[in-house]
Design a protein around this motif. Structure first.
Motif, PDB file in Angstrom:
ATOM      1  N   ASP A 336      48.109  74.963 -10.557  1.00 13.07           N
ATOM      2  CA  ASP A 336      48.219  73.514 -10.803  1.00 13.07           C
ATOM      3  C   ASP A 336      47.619  72.680  -9.677  1.00 13.07           C
ATOM      4  N   ILE A 337      47.311  73.329  -8.536  1.00  9.54           N
ATOM      5  CA  ILE A 337      46.904  72.564  -7.351  1.00  9.54           C
ATOM      6  C   ILE A 337      45.643  71.746  -7.618  1.00  9.54           C
ATOM      7  N   LEU A 338      44.612  72.378  -8.154  1.00  8.64           N
ATOM      8  CA  LEU A 338      43.363  71.644  -8.357  1.00  8.64           C
ATOM      9  C   LEU A 338      43.475  70.613  -9.481  1.00  8.64           C
ATOM     10  N   ASP A 339      44.327  70.907 -10.490  1.00  9.72           N
ATOM     11  CA  ASP A 339      44.557  69.900 -11.533  1.00  9.72           C
ATOM     12  C   ASP A 339      45.220  68.654 -10.950  1.00  9.72           C
ATOM     13  N   LEU A 340      46.183  68.874 -10.069  1.00  8.92           N
ATOM     14  CA  LEU A 340      46.852  67.742  -9.422  1.00  8.92           C
ATOM     15  C   LEU A 340      45.881  66.990  -8.519  1.00  8.92           C
ATOM     16  N   ALA A 341      45.080  67.747  -7.776  1.00  8.34           N
ATOM     17  CA  ALA A 341      44.102  67.110  -6.891  1.00  8.34           C
ATOM     18  C   ALA A 341      43.118  66.264  -7.700  1.00  8.34           C
ATOM     19  N   LYS A 342      42.673  66.816  -8.818  1.00  8.05           N
ATOM     20  CA  LYS A 342      41.744  66.087  -9.684  1.00  8.05           C
ATOM     21  C   LYS A 342      42.396  64.817 -10.221  1.00  8.05           C
ATOM     22  N   TYR A 343      43.683  64.904 -10.569  1.00 10.96           N
ATOM     23  CA  TYR A 343      44.409  63.736 -11.092  1.00 10.96           C
ATOM     24  C   TYR A 343      44.506  62.636 -10.037  1.00 10.96           C
ATOM     25  N   PHE A 344      44.911  63.008  -8.811  1.00 11.57           N
ATOM     26  CA  PHE A 344      45.048  62.001  -7.746  1.00 11.57           C
ATOM     27  C   PHE A 344      43.692  61.393  -7.392  1.00 11.57           C
ATOM     28  N   LEU A 345      42.649  62.228  -7.370  1.00 11.71           N
ATOM     29  CA  LEU A 345      41.320  61.740  -7.020  1.00 11.71           C
ATOM     30  C   LEU A 345      40.781  60.793  -8.097  1.00 11.71           C
ATOM     31  N   ALA A 346      41.004  61.131  -9.363  1.00 10.13           N
ATOM     32  CA  ALA A 346      40.542  60.268 -10.460  1.00 10.13           C
ATOM     33  C   ALA A 346      41.238  58.913 -10.405  1.00 10.13           C
ATOM     34  N   LYS A 347      42.499  58.927 -10.025  1.00 14.28           N
ATOM     35  CA  LYS A 347      43.262  57.674  -9.908  1.00 14.28           C
ATOM     36  C   LYS A 347      42.647  56.776  -8.837  1.00 14.28           C
ATOM     37  N   LEU A 348      42.283  57.372  -7.698  1.00 14.37           N
ATOM     38  CA  LEU A 348      41.659  56.602  -6.623  1.00 14.37           C
ATOM     39  C   LEU A 348      40.268  56.122  -7.034  1.00 14.37           C
ATOM     40  N   GLN A 354      34.744  54.313  -7.625  1.00 16.97           N
ATOM     41  CA  GLN A 354      33.915  55.313  -6.955  1.00 16.97           C
ATOM     42  C   GLN A 354      33.805  56.565  -7.836  1.00 16.97           C
ATOM     43  N   SER A 355      32.993  57.527  -7.395  1.00 20.66           N
ATOM     44  CA  SER A 355      32.840  58.797  -8.122  1.00 20.66           C
ATOM     45  C   SER A 355      32.901  59.958  -7.137  1.00 20.66           C
ATOM     46  N   ILE A 356      33.814  59.902  -6.209  1.00 15.18           N
ATOM     47  CA  ILE A 356      33.944  60.930  -5.167  1.00 15.18           C
ATOM     48  C   ILE A 356      34.561  62.194  -5.772  1.00 15.18           C
ATOM     49  N   VAL A 357      34.037  63.348  -5.338  1.00 14.00           N
ATOM     50  CA  VAL A 357      34.548  64.637  -5.826  1.00 14.00           C
ATOM     51  C   VAL A 357      34.975  65.488  -4.633  1.00 14.00           C
ATOM     52  N   LEU A 358      35.609  66.633  -4.933  1.00  8.68           N
ATOM     53  CA  LEU A 358      35.999  67.584  -3.891  1.00  8.68           C
ATOM     54  C   LEU A 358      34.911  68.641  -3.742  1.00  8.68           C
ATOM     55  N   SER A 359      34.562  68.955  -2.504  1.00  6.56           N
ATOM     56  CA  SER A 359      33.586  70.024  -2.276  1.00  6.56           C
ATOM     57  C   SER A 359      34.220  71.372  -2.594  1.00  6.56           C
ATOM     58  N   GLY A 360      33.380  72.398  -2.755  1.00  8.97           N
ATOM     59  CA  GLY A 360      33.889  73.740  -3.032  1.00  8.97           C
ATOM     60  C   GLY A 360      34.778  74.257  -1.926  1.00  8.97           C
ATOM     61  N   ILE A 388      38.451  58.203   4.651  1.00 12.21           N
ATOM     62  CA  ILE A 388      37.505  58.396   5.767  1.00 12.21           C
ATOM     63  C   ILE A 388      36.204  59.069   5.354  1.00 12.21           C
ATOM     64  N   CYS A 389      36.134  59.633   4.151  1.00 13.31           N
ATOM     65  CA  CYS A 389      34.891  60.330   3.778  1.00 13.31           C
ATOM     66  C   CYS A 389      33.760  59.303   3.609  1.00 13.31           C
ATOM     67  N   ASP A 390      32.567  59.686   4.024  1.00 14.56           N
ATOM     68  CA  ASP A 390      31.435  58.751   3.944  1.00 14.56           C
ATOM     69  C   ASP A 390      30.305  59.313   3.084  1.00 14.56           C
ATOM     70  N   ARG A 391      30.659  60.301   2.254  1.00 20.07           N
ATOM     71  CA  ARG A 391      29.680  60.871   1.335  1.00 20.07           C
ATOM     72  C   ARG A 391      30.210  60.753  -0.090  1.00 20.07           C
ATOM     73  N   LEU A 392      29.526  61.432  -0.991  1.00 24.24           N
ATOM     74  CA  LEU A 392      29.972  61.414  -2.386  1.00 24.24           C
ATOM     75  C   LEU A 392      31.026  62.469  -2.660  1.00 24.24           C
ATOM     76  N   SER A 393      31.325  63.264  -1.645  1.00 27.12           N
ATOM     77  CA  SER A 393      32.353  64.293  -1.819  1.00 27.12           C
ATOM     78  C   SER A 393      33.235  64.368  -0.583  1.00 27.12           C
ATOM     79  N   ILE A 394      34.438  64.856  -0.787  1.00 29.71           N
ATOM     80  CA  ILE A 394      35.365  65.090   0.327  1.00 29.71           C
ATOM     81  C   ILE A 394      35.102  66.494   0.848  1.00 29.71           C
ATOM     82  N   ASP A 395      34.837  66.624   2.149  1.00 34.35           N
ATOM     83  CA  ASP A 395      34.517  67.909   2.760  1.00 34.35           C
ATOM     84  C   ASP A 395      35.632  68.307   3.725  1.00 34.35           C
TER      85      ASP A 395
END
Length: 469
Positions: A336-348, A354-360, A388-395
């Motif tokens: 469930d971790i990545l589903d939850l992460a995706k949910y919180f990120l989509a909310k933000l 924005q269209s920020i995603v999580l890196s691999g 604090i991220c300054d790209r299109l993805s969180i690293d």
């Protein structure tokens, strides 16, 4: 004529004497709403000298006065509740008073003035108290409605498809069909309040209020008045008209007692009495009041151990623990971790366009991290990285140092598993994630993973991935 003048003079003296000895406030305006007279009591209440009031429009002194409307539209009111605009009274405490207002007519039926009587001593105290309580209750319900519409949690909307969590959701749905007390247990941050709201929203009480109180956040000396309310004059500093407690506000609905394990022993006895007798007694009140509430409690503590040490009442425990639902920590529902992460990120992303995603690397880090703070920690980490991220993805560099260092050093949370099992767990979780994203289309999922479709079928069979194709 001389007799009429003498009689008028006589009534003037009588009227002035009445204005002096009364406890009430009086104010008189002409047909244009200009103040022509006011007694000393009302001047003192308003905190202004008579010279600043008489001769000026009444709305200069009382911004929301209805007197101009009274003399214009020719009507009267009796014992109407009036709340002054902040700054219009000496005490500046948004005071409520009872006001009677009326036009004054001459012998020809023409309006010559308007008069208002303000009751400071509230002879009609019961009526005023009832109206003030209803006003406070209305304000409370308005705020609760705003919260509930913003966070309309249901079991369908709670993120989590792991087997252990789905089982808990099924238990919650069943519990919602009854009025039995529910005790939610589990580590901090596992989502106990969200679960409580979902139970309420699935119950027959969903159209009534759900009132929450954190028993650990309120000082022990204030907890009783917060839960059961108080009457006017119950203690120094008590609000005029008293205040309803959480149990009265939750009447016909649900009360959520969060962190019940932190409640003092003396209050535990009073909560037990409420549950047994279905009534509360406000501080300074004249007697008990019946309440009809469904109780949901939650705690991060081990209440059985607290019973052994004498810190928690055993009889209260059995009253609260009719239905027990223990929410699993996030490390036990890794899929469930990545589903939850995706949910919180989509909310933000929706909030900030924005269209920020999580890196691999971040996804792997999240999957391997033990999450001692559970879902709440996951949400906080994502918010901090998002800021604090300054790209299109969180690293990895955007995550807290301890998390990034753990991932770089290859420290995986394995719980005693072999490396091959860890690899299988990760691969299984990743395939499920991609299949969900591709709506279970194996061709598209295989292309995303860079493998042949037949290889994907073999992996699904080997890893025993069910309900995906």
């Amino acid at each position: 004529m001389a007799g009429d003048s003498a009689e008028s003079e006589r009534y003037k003296y009588i009227f002035n004497e009445v204005l002096k000895i009364t406890d009430d406030g009086f104010i008189v305006v002409d047909k244009n709403g200009v103040v022509t007279d006011i007694n000393d009591q009302y001047c003192d209440f308003l905190g202004k000298p008579k010279s600043e009031i008489v001769g000026y429009p009444i709305k200069k002194t009382i911004k929301n006065s209805k007197m101009p409307d009274i003399v214009t539209n020719l009507y009267s009111e009796e014992l109407a509740l009036h709340k002054y605009v902040s700054g219009d009274t000496k005490e500046n405490d948004n005071t409520f008073v009872l006001v009677s207002r009326s036009c004054v007519y001459n012998d020809q039926g023409e309006v010559v003035a308007g008069v208002a009587q303000v009751k400071f001593r509230l002879q009609a105290l019961a009526s005023a108290k009832r109206m003030m309580n209803e006003y406070a209750e209305l304000e409370f319900y308005r705020e609760e409605y705003r919260k509930s519409t913003e966070n309309a949690y249901t079991f369908d909307s709670i993120v989590g498809g792991s087997e252990c969590f789905v089982e808990k959701k099924r238990a919650g749905i069943k519990a919602a069909q009854t009025d039995f007390a529910v005790l939610l247990t589990g580590e901090t941050g596992t989502g106990k309040e969200v679960f409580a709201r979902a139970i309420h929203n699935a119950s027959s009480r969903k159209d009534k209020p759900m009132v929450s109180i954190n028993c650990a956040a309120i000082p022990a000396e204030l907890l009783e008045s917060e839960l059961f309310g108080y009457d006017e004059g119950a203690f120094t500093g008590a609000k005029k008209g008293g205040k309803k407690g959480k149990f009265q506000l939750a009447n016909s609905g649900t009360i959520f007692l969060d962190e019940i394990g932190d409640m003092p022993l003396c209050m535990q006895a009073k909560i037990l009495r409420v549950l047994q007798e279905e009534e509360v007694e406000p501080l300074g009140g004249s007697g008990p009041e019946k309440v009809d509430v469904r109780v949901i409690a939650a705690t991060r503590k081990d209440l059985n151990k607290m019973i052994e040490t004498g810190e928690f009442r055993e009889d209260l425990y059995y009253r609260l623990n009719v239905v027990n639902i223990e929410l699993p920590p996030l490390r036990q529902r890794r899929e469930d971790i990545l589903d939850l992460a995706k949910y919180f990120l989509a909310k933000l992303n929706r909030q900030y366009n924005q269209s920020i995603v999580l890196s691999g690397d971040v996804k792997r880090c999240f999957y391997n991290y033990p999450w001692p703070g559970n879902v709440r920690e996951l949400n906080n980490v994502i918010m901090g990285a998002y800021a604090i991220c300054d790209r299109l993805s969180i690293d990895l560099t955007d995550l807290p140092a301890k998390m990034a260092a753990r991932q770089r050093s290859g420290q995986a949370v394995h719980g005693g598993k072999k490396l091959s099992d860890l690899v299988d767990d990760y691969e299984r979780q990743l395939i499920r994630q991609i299949l969900r994203e591709k709506n279970n289309n194996c061709r598209l999922a295989a292309e995303e993973m860079g493998i042949h479709r037949s290889a994907l079928y073999k992996k699904i069979a080997k890893l025993k991935i069910k309900n995906c194709v």
